[in-house]
Motif scaffolding. Structure first.
Motif, mmCIF file in Angstrom:
data_model
loop_
_atom_site.group_PDB
_atom_site.id
_atom_site.type_symbol
_atom_site.label_atom_id
_atom_site.label_comp_id
_atom_site.label_asym_id
_atom_site.label_seq_id
_atom_site.Cartn_x
_atom_site.Cartn_y
_atom_site.Cartn_z
ATOM 1 N N ALA A 27 0.976 4.398 -2.603
ATOM 2 C CA ALA A 27 0.733 5.805 -2.031
ATOM 3 C C ALA A 27 1.901 6.657 -2.422
ATOM 4 C CB ALA A 27 0.545 5.705 -0.603
ATOM 5 N N LEU A 28 3.023 5.983 -2.052
ATOM 6 C CA LEU A 28 4.324 6.907 -2.668
ATOM 7 C C LEU A 28 4.210 7.657 -3.863
ATOM 8 C CD1 LEU A 28 6.221 7.604 -0.481
ATOM 9 C CD2 LEU A 28 7.800 5.821 -1.641
ATOM 10 N N LEU A 79 0.687 -1.241 -0.013
ATOM 11 C CA LEU A 79 -0.038 -0.067 0.060
ATOM 12 C C LEU A 79 0.809 1.178 0.172
ATOM 13 C CD1 LEU A 79 -2.859 1.222 0.231
ATOM 14 C CD2 LEU A 79 -2.797 0.868 2.522
ATOM 15 N N VAL A 80 1.834 1.232 0.679
ATOM 16 C CA VAL A 80 2.813 2.367 0.952
ATOM 17 C C VAL A 80 3.627 2.660 -0.512
ATOM 18 C CG1 VAL A 80 5.155 3.160 1.669
ATOM 19 C CG2 VAL A 80 3.165 2.309 3.157
ATOM 20 N N PHE A 133 1.771 8.514 -5.582
ATOM 21 C CA PHE A 133 0.634 9.555 -5.707
ATOM 22 C C PHE A 133 1.080 10.770 -4.820
ATOM 23 C CE2 PHE A 133 -1.475 6.214 -7.495
ATOM 24 C CZ PHE A 133 -2.247 6.856 -8.730
ATOM 25 N N SER A 134 1.918 10.579 -3.630
ATOM 26 C CA SER A 134 2.484 11.716 -3.082
ATOM 27 C C SER A 134 3.473 12.572 -3.702
ATOM 28 C CB SER A 134 3.551 11.187 -1.980
ATOM 29 O OG SER A 134 2.616 10.416 -0.822
ATOM 30 N N MET A 153 2.765 12.583 2.333
ATOM 31 C CA MET A 153 1.590 13.200 2.017
ATOM 32 C C MET A 153 0.491 12.306 1.625
ATOM 33 S SD MET A 153 0.462 16.092 1.146
ATOM 34 C CE MET A 153 1.800 17.090 0.749
ATOM 35 N N ALA A 154 0.627 11.243 0.915
ATOM 36 C CA ALA A 154 -0.748 10.354 0.483
ATOM 37 C C ALA A 154 -0.834 9.226 1.638
ATOM 38 C CB ALA A 154 -0.300 10.023 -0.860
ATOM 39 N N LEU A 155 0.131 8.989 2.358
ATOM 40 C CA LEU A 155 0.089 7.904 3.233
ATOM 41 C C LEU A 155 -1.121 7.502 4.049
ATOM 42 C CD1 LEU A 155 2.419 5.685 3.619
ATOM 43 C CD2 LEU A 155 2.667 6.702 5.988
#
Lengths: 295, 262
Positions: free
Chosen positions: A279-280, A275-276, A282-283, B101-103
């Protein structure tokens, strides 16, 4: 001659002090947490005992062969795509509607954002009861259609995920509306006037002029939409808890289930690493976008 | 923008406005209506008197207020360093801070659970405040950095020439100037903290320390599911935040769109 150099260095060093509080918290929780996840993901561990049994990459092999992981990933992506698309379309439509001369448009502007500020936990719990076979929504549908409707919306595998999508759309269309509303307010009205004079219909105007001018907003809403879809937990946990079966399970819910309900901390850590990683990406996208918007 | 409509167009947009309003209002109306079923307004009295509602309210307030304060201190000061002071390596530090940020917070529960337990912080406010602050800082730091970068360079240079230290400039000039972005971060963080469900669910089992978002569950844990009470609790939890939004609409809109548009 060392005196001129000294204060400058002291100033430079003290500059770092302003970064310390943020760095301690973010590095201490997020970065250390991610590294710890990677370590834990190589263990067969219940999350409580001081040490687990090293199993190398077994948890990742298990993950690749775990149908529930793939279902959760698929549901997360379907949820993301569906909510983003619907919220963008409806948000755009609302931003246009508040610019017409329709009566009550002011009320619409205020009300559209009310669901956004509500706690997802409250919204999810409420809809869970509104959507039961004898709930208010079936009551309303029965009254409108004149038939007795007792559809178990959230308990039926064929409608459960759709319902979760629609609840999210109800709650967060106001956010897409807000972004489009702000961006539409900055469009030069002379562009619109000129298109009107050229004889464009409202449909052509929206499709060929307004929508392309809002490309920045579209992009922002897609990136933010994926990020919030990846984070979605309360909504699913409090409506279906991933059920019936695993038909509405998402990645966050599956991690919770593995770690908190079943004490599979090692495997949960491997799921978290996956998941990380998503997500990274998209960060990075969000930071790029937001910094670009600010110039 | 779309005001020069013919009668037909105006009628169509009016129909859509009414449909949109109905779809927005219907669930809210159903929630309020259900909350009065059974014992009527008594439901509200029972929610407040038979649950530790006021205690939960206070817990939510403490957790949200401390989180907001910590996020403000961390994001404004780090943004100052990144945007104005720019010591060597500040770009790297910015990347480090923004990486979260998106975590999704849930992706950290395994290490958090272990560490919080090992430190004896389970069932304390800190078990919620620390992770919540850490995942809220990246957004705060990002919008604060964008804001401070957009300030004229002369502001800082003039203050320095007048003999102000970095600290004096920070406290006396930057913080007052940054008030709009402080308001934005406050609203955004407060809303996230007030509405947070997952962290208290996992890290606070002690009833005395639970937060408002747990109240609806309170009426489901008993043998009988009492739907009207659950809805009354939902209304009570939502009232303060809806009221705040209606009173400060402009600020809320700015706060919620800050990460997206400038």
């Amino acid at each position: 001659m060392s005196i001129p150099g000294r204060p400058r260095r002291r100033v430079a060093l003290s500059s770092y002090l302003y970064l310390v509080p943020a760095l301690i918290l973010v590095v201490g929780v997020v970065h250390v947490g991610i590294v710890a996840n990677i370590t834990y993901s190589t263990l067969d561990w219940n999350g409580i005992s001081p040490n687990g049994k090293p199993v190398g990459g077994d948890n990742y092999l298990k993950l690749l062969n775990d149908p529930t992981f793939w279902v959760s990933l698929r549901n997360t992506l379907v949820f993301a795509a569906a909510t983003i698309a619907l919220q963008m379309v409806f948000g755009f439509a609302l931003a246009v509607l508040v610019r017409t001369r329709a009566v009550l448009r002011g009320l619409l502007r205020t009300l559209a954002f009310v669901p956004v500020v509500l706690a997802p936990a409250v919204v999810a719990t409420s809809f869970r009861f509104l959507l039961t076979p004898d709930g208010s929504i079936n009551g309303l549908l029965s009254a409108v259609t004149g038939q007795t409707i007792e559809q178990p919306w959230l308990a039926d595998p064929s409608t459960a995920l759709l319902m979760i999508v629609l609840i999210n759309v109800w709650q967060y269309t106001g956010y897409s509306f807000l972004i489009y509303d702000a961006a539409m307010g900055q469009i030069d009205t002379s562009v619109i006037e000129a298109t009107r004079i050229d004889g464009a219909s409202t449909g052509q105007l929206l499709r060929l002029v307004v929508a392309p001018l809002l490309s920045g907003s579209h992009l922002v809403l897609i990136v933010l939409g994926v990020i919030s879809a990846l984070k979605t937990f309360d909504l699913v946990y409090l409506t279906t808890a991933g059920g019936p079966g695993t038909t509405t399970q998402v990645l966050t819910g599956y991690i919770y289930k593995q770690v908190i309900d079943q004490f599979h901390a090692g495997y949960g850590a491997a799921l978290s690493v996956a998941l990380v990683a998503i997500a990274l990406v998209f960060s990075v996208l969000q930071v790029r976008l937001s910094s670009r918007e600010a110039k | 923008m779309f005001q020069h409509q013919r009668l037909f167009g105006r009628a169509i947009s009016q129909v859509f406005v009414v449909i949109a309003l109905a779809l927005l209002i219907a669930p809210l109306a159903m929630i309020v209506q259900t909350s009065f079923q059974g014992q009527g307004p008594e439901n509200y009295v029972i929610v407040i008197s038979t649950t530790p509602f006021l205690r939960f309210f206070l817990n939510s307030l403490v957790i949200s207020a401390v989180t907001v304060l910590l996020v403000l201190v961390c994001s404004i000061s780090s943004a100052y360093a990144i945007a104005t002071l720019r010591p060597r390596g500040s770009r790297l530090f910015m990347v480090l801070i923004l990486a979260g940020m998106a975590l999704p917070g849930i992706a950290l529960i395994v290490p958090l659970f272990y560490v919080i337990q090992a430190l004896g912080l389970l069932n304390t406010y800190w078990a919620v405040i620390v992770p919540l602050t850490a995942i809220s800082i990246p957004f705060g730091a990002l919008v604060a950095t964008n804001y401070i970068r957009a300030l004229p360079v002369e502001l800082y240079e003039a203050a320095r020439i007048d003999g102000a230290s970095n600290w004096t400039y920070f406290v006396r000039i930057l913080i007052p100037v940054a008030r709009p972005i402080i308001a934005v971060i406050t609203i955004f963080t407060f809303l996230a903290a007030w509405n947070e469900y997952t962290l208290p669910l996992i890290f606070i089992q002690n009833t005395d320390l639970q937060v408002l978002t747990q109240v609806p569950t309170y009426f489901q844990s008993q043998r009988l599911v009492d739907t009207p009470k659950i809805f009354a609790a939902g209304v009570l939890i939502s009232l303060p935040i809806v009221l705040a939004y209606v009173l400060m609409q402009r600020l809320f809109r700015e706060g919620m769109s800050a990460g997206a548009v400038k």
